[in-house]
Design an enzyme around this catalytic site. Structure first.
Site, PDB file in Angstrom:
ATOM      1  N   CYS A 210      50.205  11.067  49.292  1.00 41.81           N
ATOM      2  CA  CYS A 210      50.921  11.386  50.539  1.00 41.81           C
ATOM      3  C   CYS A 210      50.707  12.828  50.991  1.00 41.81           C
ATOM      4  O   CYS A 210      51.232  13.242  52.024  1.00 41.81           O
ATOM      5  CB  CYS A 210      52.413  11.092  50.396  1.00 41.81           C
ATOM      6  SG  CYS A 210      53.280  12.213  49.265  1.00 41.81           S
TER       7      CYS A 210
ATOM      8  N   HIS B 176      40.025  23.684  52.300  1.00 42.09           N
ATOM      9  CA  HIS B 176      39.694  23.427  50.886  1.00 42.09           C
ATOM     10  C   HIS B 176      40.882  23.663  49.959  1.00 42.09           C
ATOM     11  O   HIS B 176      40.719  23.788  48.746  1.00 42.09           O
ATOM     12  CB  HIS B 176      38.484  24.272  50.455  1.00 42.09           C
ATOM     13  CG  HIS B 176      37.217  23.876  51.166  1.00 42.09           C
ATOM     14  ND1 HIS B 176      36.122  24.692  51.302  1.00 42.09           N
ATOM     15  CD2 HIS B 176      36.885  22.713  51.804  1.00 42.09           C
ATOM     16  CE1 HIS B 176      35.169  24.066  51.978  1.00 42.09           C
ATOM     17  NE2 HIS B 176      35.608  22.859  52.306  1.00 42.09           N
TER      18      HIS B 176
ATOM     19  N   GLN C 234      38.270  28.380  54.629  1.00 44.30           N
ATOM     20  CA  GLN C 234      37.727  27.623  53.494  1.00 44.30           C
ATOM     21  C   GLN C 234      38.175  28.265  52.183  1.00 44.30           C
ATOM     22  O   GLN C 234      37.902  27.741  51.115  1.00 44.30           O
ATOM     23  CB  GLN C 234      36.192  27.615  53.561  1.00 44.30           C
ATOM     24  CG  GLN C 234      35.647  26.932  54.812  1.00 44.30           C
ATOM     25  CD  GLN C 234      34.176  27.298  55.043  1.00 44.30           C
ATOM     26  OE1 GLN C 234      33.288  26.613  54.572  1.00 44.30           O
ATOM     27  NE2 GLN C 234      33.925  28.386  55.756  1.00 44.30           N
TER      28      GLN C 234
ATOM     29  N   CYS D 203      56.286   9.274  46.432  1.00 48.35           N
ATOM     30  CA  CYS D 203      55.494   8.054  46.550  1.00 48.35           C
ATOM     31  C   CYS D 203      54.896   7.594  45.218  1.00 48.35           C
ATOM     32  O   CYS D 203      54.234   6.554  45.167  1.00 48.35           O
ATOM     33  CB  CYS D 203      54.367   8.258  47.583  1.00 48.35           C
ATOM     34  SG  CYS D 203      53.042   9.285  46.980  1.00 48.35           S
TER      35      CYS D 203
ATOM     36  N   ASN E 103      29.200  38.807  59.891  1.00 45.44           N
ATOM     37  CA  ASN E 103      28.533  38.525  58.615  1.00 45.44           C
ATOM     38  C   ASN E 103      27.369  39.507  58.463  1.00 45.44           C
ATOM     39  O   ASN E 103      26.580  39.659  59.392  1.00 45.44           O
ATOM     40  CB  ASN E 103      28.002  37.073  58.628  1.00 45.44           C
ATOM     41  CG  ASN E 103      27.651  36.557  57.255  1.00 45.44           C
ATOM     42  OD1 ASN E 103      27.027  37.255  56.453  1.00 45.44           O
ATOM     43  ND2 ASN E 103      28.035  35.324  56.976  1.00 45.44           N
TER      44      ASN E 103
ATOM     45  N   SER F  81      28.734  31.058  54.977  1.00 44.61           N
ATOM     46  CA  SER F  81      27.327  30.671  55.087  1.00 44.61           C
ATOM     47  C   SER F  81      27.190  29.402  55.926  1.00 44.61           C
ATOM     48  O   SER F  81      26.082  29.015  56.281  1.00 44.61           O
ATOM     49  CB  SER F  81      26.727  30.455  53.695  1.00 44.61           C
ATOM     50  OG  SER F  81      27.442  29.449  53.018  1.00 44.61           O
TER      51      SER F  81
ATOM     52  N   GLY G 161      32.391  35.607  57.543  1.00 44.07           N
ATOM     53  CA  GLY G 161      32.029  35.553  56.126  1.00 44.07           C
ATOM     54  C   GLY G 161      31.801  34.164  55.578  1.00 44.07           C
ATOM     55  O   GLY G 161      32.217  33.870  54.471  1.00 44.07           O
TER      56      GLY G 161
ATOM     57  N   ASP H   2      42.318  31.368  48.251  1.00 43.48           N
ATOM     58  CA  ASP H   2      42.901  32.498  47.521  1.00 43.48           C
ATOM     59  C   ASP H   2      44.286  32.929  47.966  1.00 43.48           C
ATOM     60  O   ASP H   2      44.875  33.833  47.384  1.00 43.48           O
ATOM     61  CB  ASP H   2      41.931  33.687  47.568  1.00 43.48           C
ATOM     62  CG  ASP H   2      41.511  34.070  48.993  1.00 43.48           C
ATOM     63  OD1 ASP H   2      42.296  33.841  49.933  1.00 43.48           O
ATOM     64  OD2 ASP H   2      40.403  34.614  49.149  1.00 43.48           O
TER      65      ASP H   2
HETATM   66  P1  OAD Z   1      29.412  31.410  50.744  1.00 39.41           P
HETATM   67  O1  OAD Z   1      29.381  32.102  49.444  1.00 39.41           O
HETATM   68  O2  OAD Z   1      28.520  30.230  50.925  1.00 39.41           O
HETATM   69  O3  OAD Z   1      29.051  32.424  51.901  1.00 39.41           O
HETATM   70  C1  OAD Z   1      29.648  33.696  51.971  1.00 39.41           C
HETATM   71  C2  OAD Z   1      29.143  34.395  53.208  1.00 39.41           C
HETATM   72  O4  OAD Z   1      29.834  35.639  53.300  1.00 39.41           O
HETATM   73  C3  OAD Z   1      27.647  34.729  53.210  1.00 39.41           C
HETATM   74  O5  OAD Z   1      27.087  34.288  54.442  1.00 39.41           O
HETATM   75  C4  OAD Z   1      27.603  36.256  53.115  1.00 39.41           C
HETATM   76  O6  OAD Z   1      26.522  36.810  53.835  1.00 39.41           O
HETATM   77  C5  OAD Z   1      28.923  36.627  53.741  1.00 39.41           C
HETATM   78  N1  OAD Z   1      29.504  37.924  53.331  1.00 39.41           N
HETATM   79  C6  OAD Z   1      29.378  38.564  52.141  1.00 39.41           C
HETATM   80  N2  OAD Z   1      30.102  39.698  52.143  1.00 39.41           N
HETATM   81  C7  OAD Z   1      30.716  39.773  53.352  1.00 39.41           C
HETATM   82  C8  OAD Z   1      31.604  40.708  53.964  1.00 39.41           C
HETATM   83  N3  OAD Z   1      32.026  41.803  53.318  1.00 39.41           N
HETATM   84  N4  OAD Z   1      32.019  40.454  55.235  1.00 39.41           N
HETATM   85  C9  OAD Z   1      31.600  39.349  55.901  1.00 39.41           C
HETATM   86  N5  OAD Z   1      30.768  38.441  55.362  1.00 39.41           N
HETATM   87  C10 OAD Z   1      30.325  38.639  54.112  1.00 39.41           C
HETATM   88  O7  OAD Z   1      30.945  31.054  51.055  1.00 39.41           O
HETATM   89  P2  OAD Z   1      31.544  29.953  52.056  1.00 39.41           P
HETATM   90  O8  OAD Z   1      30.767  29.835  53.292  1.00 39.41           O
HETATM   91  O9  OAD Z   1      32.989  30.250  52.166  1.00 39.41           O
HETATM   92  O10 OAD Z   1      34.016  25.136  48.622  1.00 39.41           O
HETATM   93  O11 OAD Z   1      31.370  28.623  51.193  1.00 39.41           O
HETATM   94  C11 OAD Z   1      31.931  27.433  51.665  1.00 39.41           C
HETATM   95  C12 OAD Z   1      32.436  26.599  50.521  1.00 39.41           C
HETATM   96  O12 OAD Z   1      31.411  26.478  49.512  1.00 39.41           O
HETATM   97  C13 OAD Z   1      33.615  27.188  49.775  1.00 39.41           C
HETATM   98  O13 OAD Z   1      34.855  26.952  50.400  1.00 39.41           O
HETATM   99  C14 OAD Z   1      33.535  26.476  48.449  1.00 39.41           C
HETATM  100  C15 OAD Z   1      32.039  26.507  48.215  1.00 39.41           C
HETATM  101  O14 OAD Z   1      31.530  25.438  47.473  1.00 39.41           O
HETATM  102  C16 OAD Z   1      34.734  24.539  47.665  1.00 39.41           C
HETATM  103  O15 OAD Z   1      34.940  25.064  46.590  1.00 39.41           O
HETATM  104  C17 OAD Z   1      35.240  23.192  48.021  1.00 39.41           C
END
Ligand code: OAD
Length: 261
Positions: free
Chosen positions: A142, A131, A113, A163, A226, A202, A200, A116
């Site tokens: 396209c 994403h 997701q 396109c 996590n 949520s 990592g 970077d």
């Molecule tokens: P979140 O910020 O929702 O969750 C990050 C997770 O990483 C949490 O569960 C933390 O506990 C965990 N975490 C923190 N430090 C860590 C470490 N050192 N090792 C392992 N885990 C760790 O991020 P995402 O789940 O990626 O979408 O969020 C999903 C989407 O929400 C993103 O892609 C973004 C956002 O809105 C878009 O921008 C479209």
């Protein structure tokens, strides 16, 4: 799944990794936290500080794409901090462990997701960015993509030479449909997957979060990496409550050891 001591959980995870026929990593912002990139949720999260953006981002882009192109280099407030952190980030030991797992033949695909580009910098090959990727541009019709640094931008907004569709950053905006090629690849990988590493995330953003659910319902195993509990913890077969950069290299080394036994 009840939690077990970390060292025992690492051993269990390594056995699952070594025994899987199609291991897939499902990655979120937590993997890049140790590279200095803020996560979205949690105490220091970007959305915790700024508030979660509304779902009209893509509609606003469609209404005035020219404006988006004009404003795209402007950075302000917490968003500036986030973009600066992304600009400076380099892969950490967690990213390199995923590359090593792939090179060793265990890991078949990464569904990330994250936008970077750090998996690529670390040297991983099989990656689907559900994403998008901040270093790319994409045609909204396209889905052809370009490297942002090697694109001769003409027109405002620029249009696709194939396109004629409007070109935007590849990063998926709030309210924007997931590009169909990425979605199809995620679905195909999840269907083949018999073991998924949840790293990592949520796991609250859909449709991304539906892929681990599919793997579990089809009888596959889930390994969560996590430091904190998530909605997927209750469905995980092994839980590694630690930072990805510390835990993943250990899982990788032990999985390689099992194969050599
Ligand atoms: P979140 O910020 O929702 O969750 C990050 C997770 O990483 C949490 O569960 C933390 O506990 C965990 N975490 C923190 N430090 C860590 C470490 N050192 N090792 C392992 N885990 C760790 O991020 P995402 O789940 O990626 O979408 O969020 C999903 C989407 O929400 C993103 O892609 C973004 C956002 O809105 C878009 O921008 C479209």
């Amino acid at each position: 799944m009840t939690s077990e001591p970390l060292e025992a959980a690492i051993e269990d995870a390594a056995r699952l990794v070594a025994g899987a026929s199609h291991l897939v990593a499902f990655v979120g912002a937590g993997l890049s936290a140790e590279s200095g990139v803020p996560t979205f949720r949690g105490p220091e999260g970007l959305w915790t500080k700024m508030g979660e953006p509304d779902m009209r981002g893509y509609d606003r882009f469609l209404a005035d794409p020219k404006k988006w192109w004009e404003e795209r280099s402007q950075r302000a407030g917490d968003m500036k901090e986030f973009v600066d952190a992304l600009d400076e980030a380099v892969p950490n030991d967690g990213h390199y462990a995923l590359r090593e797992l792939e090179e060793a033949g265990f890991l078949k695909h990464i569904i990330t997701q994250n936008i970077d580009n750090l998996h690529q910098v670390a040297g991983s090959q099989a990656i689907t960015e559900i994403h998008g990727n901040r270093t790319k541009l994409r045609c909204i019709e396209c889905s052809r993509r370009w490297d942002i640094y090697h694109f001769d931008i003409e027109g405002s907004p620029p249009s696709c030479p194939d396109c004629g569709g409007i070109i935007k950053g590849d990063t998926v905006m709030f309210g924007e449909p997931i590009p169909h090629d990425a979605l199809e690849e995620c679905a195909a990988q999840s269907q083949m997957c018999d073991c998924m590493l949840l790293i990592g995330t949520s796991a609250v953003v859909y449709p991304a979060a539906s892929f681990p659910e599919q793997v579990k319902s089809a009888g596959g195993t889930l390994i969560e990496v996590n430091p904190n509990e998530t909605p997927l913890s209750a469905h995980s077969d092994v839980i590694l409550r630690g930072a990805a950069g510390e835990v993943l290299p250990k899982v990788t080394q032990q999985a390689k050891g099992i194969v050599q036994e």
